[in-house]
Every structure is written in structure tokens, then in C-alpha cells.
Enzyme design. Structure first.
Site, mmCIF file in Angstrom:
data_model
loop_
_atom_site.group_PDB
_atom_site.id
_atom_site.type_symbol
_atom_site.label_atom_id
_atom_site.label_comp_id
_atom_site.label_asym_id
_atom_site.label_seq_id
_atom_site.Cartn_x
_atom_site.Cartn_y
_atom_site.Cartn_z
ATOM 1 N N SER A 141 0.869 -1.176 0.000
ATOM 2 C CA SER A 141 0.000 0.000 0.000
ATOM 3 C C SER A 141 0.904 1.224 0.000
ATOM 4 O O SER A 141 2.067 1.143 0.415
ATOM 5 C CB SER A 141 -0.945 -0.010 1.205
ATOM 6 O OG SER A 141 -0.238 -0.236 2.396
ATOM 7 N N PHE B 238 11.510 14.753 10.219
ATOM 8 C CA PHE B 238 10.341 13.874 10.414
ATOM 9 C C PHE B 238 10.548 12.997 11.655
ATOM 10 O O PHE B 238 9.636 12.803 12.451
ATOM 11 C CB PHE B 238 10.149 12.948 9.220
ATOM 12 C CG PHE B 238 9.624 13.622 7.986
ATOM 13 C CD1 PHE B 238 9.107 14.918 8.016
ATOM 14 C CD2 PHE B 238 9.634 12.952 6.771
ATOM 15 C CE1 PHE B 238 8.633 15.526 6.862
ATOM 16 C CE2 PHE B 238 9.152 13.551 5.615
ATOM 17 C CZ PHE B 238 8.658 14.842 5.666
ATOM 18 N N GLU C 276 1.243 5.547 0.560
ATOM 19 C CA GLU C 276 0.639 6.730 1.174
ATOM 20 C C GLU C 276 1.061 8.001 0.432
ATOM 21 O O GLU C 276 2.240 8.188 0.149
ATOM 22 C CB GLU C 276 1.087 6.796 2.639
ATOM 23 C CG GLU C 276 0.467 7.927 3.409
ATOM 24 C CD GLU C 276 0.754 7.814 4.904
ATOM 25 O OE1 GLU C 276 0.556 6.727 5.487
ATOM 26 O OE2 GLU C 276 1.185 8.821 5.474
ATOM 27 N N HIS D 140 3.750 -0.906 3.765
ATOM 28 C CA HIS D 140 3.042 0.354 3.495
ATOM 29 C C HIS D 140 4.114 1.434 3.310
ATOM 30 O O HIS D 140 4.838 1.757 4.250
ATOM 31 C CB HIS D 140 2.133 0.703 4.678
ATOM 32 C CG HIS D 140 1.389 1.992 4.530
ATOM 33 N ND1 HIS D 140 0.179 2.106 3.860
ATOM 34 C CD2 HIS D 140 1.674 3.249 4.964
ATOM 35 C CE1 HIS D 140 -0.250 3.351 3.907
ATOM 36 N NE2 HIS D 140 0.641 4.073 4.562
ATOM 37 N N ASP E 174 -2.682 15.264 15.300
ATOM 38 C CA ASP E 174 -1.967 16.186 16.194
ATOM 39 C C ASP E 174 -2.471 17.588 15.935
ATOM 40 O O ASP E 174 -2.660 17.982 14.786
ATOM 41 C CB ASP E 174 -0.461 16.149 15.909
ATOM 42 C CG ASP E 174 0.147 14.824 16.324
ATOM 43 O OD1 ASP E 174 -0.107 14.407 17.471
ATOM 44 O OD2 ASP E 174 0.845 14.215 15.497
#
Ligand code: FAD
Length: 281
Positions: free
Chosen positions: A9, A210, A11, A260, A102
Site C-alpha cells: 500500500s 520527520f 501513502e 506500506h 496532532d
């Protein structure tokens, strides 16, 4: 052993302008031959990209993908979430990634009506029954705000019990963190797939940023090698592909149910890793 049957998958994030939209379409088209089970689109906390997520979902559906919006409850009312679920149902969406999200800094007072992802999962089930396949987030290295790993695992278990079908992990570079987490979740009765989230390495300063935000650890040996390349982007990409391919090989060999990829709206690094793994068609 890797194989072309590994479920993938991908993103993406919602583009902010026309040029970014063209980049997203190009990246998605270049990833089409990977035959992902689904693609997901992130959802900016605090309402900034709600329309953007919906538009990107429509765009990706138009390219033939099963597209899953991320949905966060932070800062949202039940009424707003209900409306959004209706829109997604009308749009033929059958899969969601349900998150707390968040709050952007400066929005301290508007936590929203649902406090945790667990509450959002329960709300989606209450409102829409089994319509949506629900993915939730998991943190092999522990969520940065958790009081301790055991409490965090307990909250993950509650989230699954509230009605989630599967989980996607935060990215990590130490496969043992993933295997340990899966083992502890299984011991607590979680049987659903826990799919590792994989972050390709293409840019060291971005990766550091990140990782500081989400609490993912970059092992010292990787940090030092990346820092040693300075501005040599080609070497960073080559080394990154080597590290991430090796990580994925270990994950698949150890029984991970799929991968993913956090694409950051770019196909190159993901394709390179998938080619090397032999999962690209
Ligand atoms: P929760 O599962 O609610 O957990 C949040 C914290 O609260 C944890 O520390 C947990 O231990 C604690 N907690 C949970 N339940 C309880 C309880 N009952 N009592 C006390 N403490 C509790 N963010 C976005 O804004 N948009 C996105 O699109 C997005 N996509 C993501 C995709 C993935 C795969 C992942 C891994 C993360 C994503 N995030 C996204 C980031 C995520 O929103 C943040 O990590 C956020 O801080 C936590 O969200 P959650 O759904 O994991 O929260």
C-alpha cells in the site's frame, strides 16, 4: 524471501497547488505497476486539508486506485465527522485510516469531541457499521506522548478492540522493534494484520526532521553514513535504497503481512526498493 505476492500500500499527501497535483498524478501513475492493494491520503490536523484529502482521494480513484482517506478526530466535532463519513460513503470509499491526529501549534484549546483514535474507531463503527475497513496507527518504538511502552501497547489493543481491521506502523529502521511489537500485540490477543510502514531514504535533513517529530529512531550507523555523504544526493539515495531494501527483506522474511510505503508523493525511491525486492510487477 520476497515475492510478487507481497501486499503493498502507498501513502500520498494532498497537493497544495497545480504543480504539486501534477507531481502526485505522475508519482501515482509510476506506482500503478506495483499494483498496490490500496493507496491512502493523509489528512492535515486542525482542518487545513480536509477538502484537499477528499480531492486527492477523488483524483486517485479516477486513476483506478482503491483510495483510503486518513481521518483524524483532533479538533473535530461528531457532526463534522458524521458529514465527512457521509461524503466518503457517497464517494464509494470503503477504507479509512483512523487517527487521533496532532493539533497544529497554537491550537491548544480545540481538542475536539473525541479524544483518542480508539474513540474515533468506535464512532465510525457506530455510525456506519461495517461499511469501512478501518486501519489504525501502531508505534513499534512507542508513541512519543505515551507514558511508557506497556501503556501505549494497551491503548493500541483498545483501538483494535474498538473495531479496527488492521494497523499500519510508524516507520522505523530496526526490524527488531517491529517484531517485538507484533509479538507483544499477539500476546495481548491482537490477531489483525500489523503492516510495517516504510520510509524511503532520499534526503537526510528531511528524514531527521520527520524523525524528531514522530519519535522514530535513526540508528547511529545510518545517521553517520548519511551525514558523511554531505550534499551528495546520489550517494544518499543509493545508500538509502540499500538500507531500506535490506529492512524490507528482513520484514518480509520475518512474516510481515505487507509493506506500506510513505511515498512523499514521489515514485522513484519506492520503485527502486520494490524492484530490488522483486515485488514490482
Ligand atoms: P492514539 O491511538 O489516540 O494515541 C495517541 C496517544 O494517546 C498515544 O500516546 C497513546 O498511548 C495515548 N492514548 C491512547 N488512548 C489513550 C487512553 N485511553 N488514555 C490515555 N492515553 C491514551 N497525523 C495526521 O495528522 N494526519 C495523518 O494523515 C496521519 N497519518 C498517519 C498515518 C500513520 C500510518 C501513522 C503511524 C501516523 C499518522 N499520523 C497522522 C500521525 C498521528 O496522528 C500521530 O502520531 C498522533 O499523535 C497519534 O495518533 P493515533 O491515531 O496513533 O492516536
Amino acid at each position: 524471501m520476497t515475492s510478487s505476492s507481497t501486499a503493498l500500500s502507498l501513502e500520498f499527501f494532498p497537493p497544495r497547488d497545480t504543480a504539486a497535483q501534477e507531481r502526485l498524478v505522475r508519482a501515482a501513475e509510476q506506482c500503478a505497476s506495483l499494483s498496490p492493494t490500496y493507496v491512502s491520503v493523509t489528512f492535515g490536523a486542525g482542518g487545513s486539508t480536509r477538502e484537499g484529502t477528499l480531492q486527492a482521494v477523488r483524483l486517485l480513484q479516477g486513476l483506478g486506485f482503491d483510495a483510503a482517506p486518513h481521518l483524524s478526530c483532533v479538533g473535530a466535532t461528531r457532526e463534522h465527522l458524521r458529514d465527512l463519513l457521509t461524503v466518503y460513503r457517497e464517494q464509494g470509499v470503503r477504507r479509512l485510516v483512523a487517527l487521533r491526529g496532532d493539533l497544529p501549534s497554537g491550537m491548544g484549546g480545540v481538542a475536539g469531541e473525541l479524544r483518542y483514535a480508539r474513540d474515533l474507531v468506535a464512532f465510525v463503527r457506530q455510525e456506519t457499521g461495517d461499511w469501512f475497513h478501518i486501519e489504525v496507527a501502531a508505534y513499534p518504538e512507542t508513541h512519543p506522548q505515551a507514558t511508557n511502552p506497556e501503556a501505549d501497547l494497551g491503548h493500541f489493543v483498545e483501538k483494535m478492540q474498538a473495531g479496527a481491521n488492521a494497523a499500519i506502523t510508524q516507520y522505523f529502521f530496526n526490524p527488531d522493534a517491529y517484531f517485538d511489537f507484533v509479538e507483544r500485540a499477539r500476546a495481548r490477543g491482537v490477531t489483525a494484520p500489523i503492516v510495517p510502514g516504510v520510509m524511503p531514504i532520499t534526503n537526510y535533513s528531511q528524514l531527521q526532521r520527520f524523525s524528531d517529530m514522530c519519535g522514530a529512531e535513526i540508528p547511529r550507523w545510518i545517521r553517520l553514513r548519511l551525514a558523511g555523504f554531505g550534499d551528495d544526493r546520489a550517494s544518499i539515495r543509493d545508500f538509502g535504497a540499500e538500507v531500506v531494501t535490506s529492512l524490507c527483506e528482513k520484514l518480509i522474511a520475518g512474516g510481515a503481512p505487507g509493506l506500506h510505503f510513505y511515498t512523499l508523493n514521489s515514485a522513484d525511491a519506492v520503485r527502486t526498493v520494490c524492484d530490488r525486492l522483486g515485488v514490482a510487477k
